[in-house]
Design a protein around this motif. Structure first.
Motif, PDB file in Angstrom:
ATOM      1  N   ASP A  66      17.465 -18.939 -18.133  1.00 27.28           N
ATOM      2  CA  ASP A  66      16.784 -19.742 -17.114  1.00 27.28           C
ATOM      3  C   ASP A  66      16.046 -18.841 -16.126  1.00 27.28           C
ATOM      4  N   GLY A  67      15.318 -19.476 -15.212  1.00 27.60           N
ATOM      5  CA  GLY A  67      14.471 -18.725 -14.293  1.00 27.60           C
ATOM      6  C   GLY A  67      15.223 -17.829 -13.343  1.00 27.60           C
ATOM      7  N   LEU A  68      16.422 -18.257 -12.903  1.00 28.95           N
ATOM      8  CA  LEU A  68      17.212 -17.443 -11.978  1.00 28.95           C
ATOM      9  C   LEU A  68      17.725 -16.186 -12.660  1.00 28.95           C
ATOM     10  N   ASP A  69      18.245 -16.332 -13.885  1.00 32.05           N
ATOM     11  CA  ASP A  69      18.734 -15.156 -14.616  1.00 32.05           C
ATOM     12  C   ASP A  69      17.581 -14.222 -14.971  1.00 32.05           C
ATOM     13  N   PHE A  70      16.440 -14.789 -15.294  1.00 28.61           N
ATOM     14  CA  PHE A  70      15.247 -13.979 -15.558  1.00 28.61           C
ATOM     15  C   PHE A  70      14.923 -13.107 -14.346  1.00 28.61           C
ATOM     16  N   THR A  71      14.982 -13.714 -13.175  1.00 29.01           N
ATOM     17  CA  THR A  71      14.670 -12.984 -11.942  1.00 29.01           C
ATOM     18  C   THR A  71      15.686 -11.880 -11.675  1.00 29.01           C
ATOM     19  N   ARG A  72      16.957 -12.168 -11.924  1.00 30.41           N
ATOM     20  CA  ARG A  72      17.982 -11.134 -11.748  1.00 30.41           C
ATOM     21  C   ARG A  72      17.724  -9.941 -12.667  1.00 30.41           C
ATOM     22  N   LEU A  73      17.259 -10.209 -13.884  1.00 35.78           N
ATOM     23  CA  LEU A  73      16.997  -9.124 -14.838  1.00 35.78           C
ATOM     24  C   LEU A  73      15.786  -8.294 -14.432  1.00 35.78           C
ATOM     25  N   LEU A  74      14.907  -8.868 -13.634  1.00 35.17           N
ATOM     26  CA  LEU A  74      13.722  -8.119 -13.192  1.00 35.17           C
ATOM     27  C   LEU A  74      14.093  -6.906 -12.346  1.00 35.17           C
ATOM     28  N   THR A  75      15.269  -6.948 -11.705  1.00 36.16           N
ATOM     29  CA  THR A  75      15.668  -5.821 -10.855  1.00 36.16           C
ATOM     30  C   THR A  75      15.857  -4.545 -11.655  1.00 36.16           C
ATOM     31  N   GLY A  76      15.952  -4.668 -12.972  1.00 33.58           N
ATOM     32  CA  GLY A  76      16.101  -3.478 -13.808  1.00 33.58           C
ATOM     33  C   GLY A  76      14.809  -2.701 -13.995  1.00 33.58           C
ATOM     34  N   PHE A  77      13.683  -3.277 -13.609  1.00 32.37           N
ATOM     35  CA  PHE A  77      12.397  -2.588 -13.729  1.00 32.37           C
ATOM     36  C   PHE A  77      12.102  -1.785 -12.462  1.00 32.37           C
ATOM     37  N   ALA A  78      11.379  -0.698 -12.640  1.00 30.73           N
ATOM     38  CA  ALA A  78      11.076   0.173 -11.502  1.00 30.73           C
ATOM     39  C   ALA A  78      10.194  -0.519 -10.480  1.00 30.73           C
ATOM     40  N   ALA A  79       9.212  -1.272 -10.947  1.00 32.19           N
ATOM     41  CA  ALA A  79       8.305  -1.987 -10.035  1.00 32.19           C
ATOM     42  C   ALA A  79       8.144  -3.413 -10.540  1.00 32.19           C
ATOM     43  N   PRO A  80       9.154  -4.247 -10.353  1.00 30.68           N
ATOM     44  CA  PRO A  80       9.099  -5.612 -10.888  1.00 30.68           C
ATOM     45  C   PRO A  80       8.042  -6.449 -10.196  1.00 30.68           C
ATOM     46  N   PRO A  81       7.446  -7.402 -10.903  1.00 31.68           N
ATOM     47  CA  PRO A  81       6.479  -8.293 -10.263  1.00 31.68           C
ATOM     48  C   PRO A  81       7.176  -9.213  -9.265  1.00 31.68           C
TER      49      PRO A  81
END
Length: 261
Positions: A66-81
């Motif tokens: 879902d969208g919330l879990d997707f957003t949490r996973l973005l923190t793994g990127f160096a420069a997340p959108p």
């Protein structure tokens, strides 16, 4: 010019969102995805390839990821959108706020609300490109809080808020133009707005320090003058409030508080 990704598992909703985004002259490119897991893989390839993606506009309730879990996973990127949620449900606003979403839009999306969200994405993208320190920048930037009034969404400026009162699972934002209920615990707002000068004066009250004009003491009890209201300060928070106002006075702030009796 901005590059964004739109994610929604409902095809008509995705097509409408993409259409509105492409109609905005500030947006250069709109990518689309029908589910979050595949979008995450595509996003990874984009970022690894060194391409820029400024924001993700996504639904919350989708099958699989879902969208919330997707957003949490973005923190793994160096420069997340940056993230803007676009959903038919208002019960995830608090979690979205805690995850640092730039905006939270309710379906059906009105063009003027989407335009405001794009403006915020543009400002955040410019700060990042300039290498600014984002936490400090967020403290200086005015934040717009969406509130629902008779089926319409109104944006309330954080700078216009004089104080906030807890009402169960809601908070009431007080401004010179009136007060507005928002579904959000006071503790969440206190953490998010601390760097913007909001301080806790009571377990149920948060005050914008810039709007405090006087500090009163009466029989060992303290209160602060905020506009035309005198708000009680709990014993637990009295010293913190007093120290804050003393610091403002020493710094020569023309709006600093003066002690009363």
């Amino acid at each position: 010019m901005l590059r964004v990704l739109a994610i929604d598992d409902e095809v008509p909703a995705l097509e409408e969102l993409a259409y509105l985004l492409r109609a905005d002259p500030r947006i250069e490119r709109v990518l689309c995805a029908g589910e979050a897991a595949g979008a995450l893989r595509d996003l990874s390839r984009i970022l690894v390839a060194g391409e820029r993606l400024d924001a993700v506009f996504l639904d919350i309730r989708m099958p699989g990821l879902d969208g919330l879990d997707f957003t949490r996973l973005l923190t793994g990127f160096a420069a997340p959108p940056h993230v803007v949620f676009v959903t038919a449900y208002d019960d995830c606003a608090v979690t979205a706020y805690e995850l640092g979403a730039l905006d939270y839009l309710l379906k059906p999306v009105r063009p003027e609300r989407l335009s405001e969200a794009v403006r915020r994405v543009g400002e955040a993208a410019r700060r990042r490109a300039a290498g600014g320190d984002e936490p400090q920048d967020r403290a200086e930037e005015d934040e717009m809080v969406p509130v629902e009034l008779a089926g319409r969404t109104r944006l309330v400026s954080r700078r216009s808020v004089t104080h906030v009162e807890a009402h169960g699972d809601y908070v009431r934002l007080h401004t010179e133009d009136g007060s507005f209920l928002v579904r959000m615990p006071l503790a969440v707002l206190a953490r998010r707005w601390q760097s913007a000068g909001f301080i806790r004066i009571h377990r149920s009250t948060l005050v914008a320090s810039a709007h405090i004009s006087e500090l009163h003491f009466d029989g060992g009890r303290a209160a602060v003058q905020v506009g035309g209201e005198l708000l009680p300060v709990s014993r637990r928070h009295t010293r913190e409030v007093r120290d804050l106002l003393v610091r403002r006075f020493r710094q020569g702030d023309p709006g600093s508080g003066q002690e009363g009796t």
